[in-house]
Structure formats: C-alpha cells, structure tokens
Design a protein around this motif. Structure first.
Motif, PDB file in Angstrom:
ATOM      1  N   ARG A   8       0.840  -1.204   0.000  1.00 35.33           N
ATOM      2  CA  ARG A   8       0.000   0.000   0.000  1.00 35.33           C
ATOM      3  C   ARG A   8       0.876   1.255   0.000  1.00 35.33           C
ATOM      4  N   SER A   9       1.899   1.268   0.847  1.00 35.75           N
ATOM      5  CA  SER A   9       2.811   2.416   0.895  1.00 35.75           C
ATOM      6  C   SER A   9       3.626   2.508  -0.386  1.00 35.75           C
ATOM      7  N   HIS A  10       4.019   1.355  -0.917  1.00 35.71           N
ATOM      8  CA  HIS A  10       4.845   1.319  -2.121  1.00 35.71           C
ATOM      9  C   HIS A  10       4.126   1.959  -3.311  1.00 35.71           C
ATOM     10  N   HIS A  11       2.836   1.724  -3.430  1.00 39.63           N
ATOM     11  CA  HIS A  11       2.096   2.239  -4.572  1.00 39.63           C
ATOM     12  C   HIS A  11       1.485   3.626  -4.319  1.00 39.63           C
ATOM     13  N   ALA A  12       1.495   4.090  -3.084  1.00 43.38           N
ATOM     14  CA  ALA A  12       0.865   5.371  -2.776  1.00 43.38           C
ATOM     15  C   ALA A  12       1.779   6.557  -3.028  1.00 43.38           C
ATOM     16  N   CYS A  13       3.069   6.405  -2.831  1.00 42.42           N
ATOM     17  CA  CYS A  13       3.963   7.550  -2.834  1.00 42.42           C
ATOM     18  C   CYS A  13       4.697   7.867  -4.128  1.00 42.42           C
ATOM     19  N   PRO A  14       4.821   6.976  -5.102  1.00 42.02           N
ATOM     20  CA  PRO A  14       5.636   7.325  -6.280  1.00 42.02           C
ATOM     21  C   PRO A  14       5.150   8.526  -7.072  1.00 42.02           C
ATOM     22  N   ARG A  15       3.887   8.886  -6.940  1.00 44.42           N
ATOM     23  CA  ARG A  15       3.394  10.048  -7.685  1.00 44.42           C
ATOM     24  C   ARG A  15       4.091  11.326  -7.244  1.00 44.42           C
ATOM     25  N   SER A  16       4.245  11.482  -5.940  1.00 47.19           N
ATOM     26  CA  SER A  16       4.871  12.710  -5.443  1.00 47.19           C
ATOM     27  C   SER A  16       6.363  12.529  -5.159  1.00 47.19           C
ATOM     28  N   LEU A  17       6.776  11.320  -4.818  1.00 48.93           N
ATOM     29  CA  LEU A  17       8.182  11.047  -4.516  1.00 48.93           C
ATOM     30  C   LEU A  17       8.626   9.831  -5.331  1.00 48.93           C
ATOM     31  N   PRO A  18       9.162  10.034  -6.509  1.00 51.43           N
ATOM     32  CA  PRO A  18       9.490   8.902  -7.366  1.00 51.43           C
ATOM     33  C   PRO A  18      10.565   7.976  -6.787  1.00 51.43           C
ATOM     34  N   TRP A  19      11.389   8.460  -5.905  1.00 48.80           N
ATOM     35  CA  TRP A  19      12.442   7.652  -5.307  1.00 48.80           C
ATOM     36  C   TRP A  19      11.973   6.900  -4.071  1.00 48.80           C
ATOM     37  N   PHE A  20      10.729   7.105  -3.627  1.00 53.06           N
ATOM     38  CA  PHE A  20      10.253   6.515  -2.379  1.00 53.06           C
ATOM     39  C   PHE A  20      10.238   4.985  -2.378  1.00 53.06           C
ATOM     40  N   PRO A  21       9.864   4.292  -3.463  1.00 53.50           N
ATOM     41  CA  PRO A  21       9.884   2.822  -3.414  1.00 53.50           C
ATOM     42  C   PRO A  21      11.261   2.244  -3.071  1.00 53.50           C
ATOM     43  N   TYR A  22      12.321   2.899  -3.514  1.00 54.71           N
ATOM     44  CA  TYR A  22      13.663   2.420  -3.190  1.00 54.71           C
ATOM     45  C   TYR A  22      13.964   2.597  -1.701  1.00 54.71           C
ATOM     46  N   LEU A  23      13.596   3.749  -1.177  1.00 51.08           N
ATOM     47  CA  LEU A  23      13.789   4.002   0.247  1.00 51.08           C
ATOM     48  C   LEU A  23      12.965   3.026   1.084  1.00 51.08           C
ATOM     49  N   LEU A  24      11.734   2.782   0.663  1.00 58.09           N
ATOM     50  CA  LEU A  24      10.873   1.849   1.392  1.00 58.09           C
ATOM     51  C   LEU A  24      11.433   0.430   1.349  1.00 58.09           C
ATOM     52  N   THR A  25      11.970   0.015   0.214  1.00 61.55           N
ATOM     53  CA  THR A  25      12.570  -1.310   0.098  1.00 61.55           C
ATOM     54  C   THR A  25      13.759  -1.451   1.033  1.00 61.55           C
ATOM     55  N   ILE A  26      14.596  -0.439   1.098  1.00 60.13           N
ATOM     56  CA  ILE A  26      15.747  -0.470   2.002  1.00 60.13           C
ATOM     57  C   ILE A  26      15.275  -0.537   3.457  1.00 60.13           C
ATOM     58  N   ALA A  27      14.256   0.244   3.798  1.00 58.35           N
ATOM     59  CA  ALA A  27      13.737   0.236   5.170  1.00 58.35           C
ATOM     60  C   ALA A  27      13.168  -1.125   5.539  1.00 58.35           C
ATOM     61  N   VAL A  28      12.429  -1.758   4.619  1.00 59.29           N
ATOM     62  CA  VAL A  28      11.857  -3.083   4.893  1.00 59.29           C
ATOM     63  C   VAL A  28      12.962  -4.113   5.057  1.00 59.29           C
ATOM     64  N   LEU A  29      13.984  -4.063   4.205  1.00 65.43           N
ATOM     65  CA  LEU A  29      15.100  -5.008   4.324  1.00 65.43           C
ATOM     66  C   LEU A  29      15.864  -4.816   5.632  1.00 65.43           C
ATOM     67  N   LEU A  30      16.103  -3.567   6.024  1.00 65.36           N
ATOM     68  CA  LEU A  30      16.787  -3.316   7.297  1.00 65.36           C
ATOM     69  C   LEU A  30      15.953  -3.800   8.479  1.00 65.36           C
ATOM     70  N   PHE A  31      14.625  -3.599   8.406  1.00 65.08           N
ATOM     71  CA  PHE A  31      13.754  -4.084   9.465  1.00 65.08           C
ATOM     72  C   PHE A  31      13.812  -5.609   9.553  1.00 65.08           C
ATOM     73  N   ALA A  32      13.774  -6.280   8.401  1.00 64.88           N
ATOM     74  CA  ALA A  32      13.837  -7.744   8.389  1.00 64.88           C
ATOM     75  C   ALA A  32      15.171  -8.224   8.946  1.00 64.88           C
TER      76      ALA A  32
END
Length: 176
Positions: free
Chosen positions: A49-73
């Motif tokens: 949900r977060s991955h698909h919500a933010c790219p319109r305003s922040l195109p780099w956000f999916p990469y940041l979110l992926t890094i955050a999820v990997l660090l959390f895991a």
C-alpha cells in the motif's frame, strides 16, 4: 514528615480517554483504510500500500521503502537470534555445545525462510508460537503461588506502611 510514595504497580494511569481510545484504534494506527474499497476490490495494506501510494509525489520513495523493509527484516533476524540464544542457554545451561546446537538450528531455519512458501512459513511460525504460549502458560501456573505470596506481601506493605526491611532494622525511617 515524608509523604508516602504511590506504588506504581497498582495505579491506573490517568490519561485523556479520547487520546487513549484514538491511539488504540486500528484506523488511528493506519492499519485500516478510512474509506471502502472502490468497486468492491480488496485494498492493499502494509508495504504494498505504501509502495504504490507515494511514487506520484516522490518517485524515489519505493527504493527508500525497500531499504527500510530489508533493514527491518535484518534487524528482526538479529534480535530473534540474540534473544533466542539467551533463552536457549538459560534453559539448557550455557556451554559451547548448547550454543552451537542453537546456532545451527537457527541458521537452518533462517536458510529455510526464503525457500518455503509463505503459507508454510506462517503455519510453522504459528505452531512454534503456540508451543511457546503453552510453555509460558505452564510457567504461569507453576509460579502462581509465588506471585500470590509476593502480591500479598506487597499489599500488606501498602496497607500498613511498614516494609520488611524497616521492621527488621532498628531504624525509625521507612522506605515506603
């Protein structure tokens, strides 16, 4: 004369009811969508949900979110490994053999994680957590007499204002 300290173990916290209710509702935590799904389609939740919500305003956000999820895991794996080892060595006595057995088992399960399907991983995690719950509930029943004795002692201190330490010593001052 010193005022008696309030025992924090038996005091209900005083807070604004509206604030506490809002903080505990799933909608306030962002886990439930505020509006129904369009056209009856299921809504996304969590990371997608977060991955698909933010790219319109922040195109780099999916990469940041992926890094955050990997660090959390990764941090979750490290934490479960550390605290699992501490519990394992507490129950089975600390030795090089018990630590090695735990580390091998933990490494095997971490290696199985990416290979197994999500449904089998969830089933395995549910089974392990159920077993841990049974062990914890057994411990609660075994420790109930000790907890009752300690609670009765604590309540006696609260009612009388005399602690075991102050009654044993000749000092007129009280810790309570």
């Amino acid at each position: 004369m010193l005022a008696r300290r309030c025992p924090s173990g038996l005091v209900r916290p005083v807070e604004d009811e509206e604030t506490s209710q809002d903080a505990r509702t799933p909608a306030a935590a962002g886990r439930v969508p505020k509006s129904p799904a369009p056209h009856g389609r299921p809504t996304r939740s969590g990371h997608p949900r977060s991955h698909h919500a933010c790219p319109r305003s922040l195109p780099w956000f999916p990469y940041l979110l992926t890094i955050a999820v990997l660090l959390f895991a990764f941090s979750t794996i490290i934490t479960w490994g550390y605290y699992g080892l501490k519990a394992w060595t507490f129950l089975l006595r600390r030795s090089r053999t018990t630590e090695t057995v735990y580390k091998l088992l933990f490494t095997a399960f971490v290696a199985l994680g990416p290979v197994l399907s999500l449904s089998s991983l969830i089933s395995m995690a549910d089974a392990v957590l159920f077993l841990l719950a049974v062990i914890n509930i057994t411990g609660l029943y075994l420790l109930a007499p000790i907890v009752k004795k300690e609670l009765d002692s604590f309540l006696t201190v609260i009612r009388t204002g005399i602690s075991r330490r102050s009654s044993a010593s000749s000092s007129p001052t009280s810790d309570v």
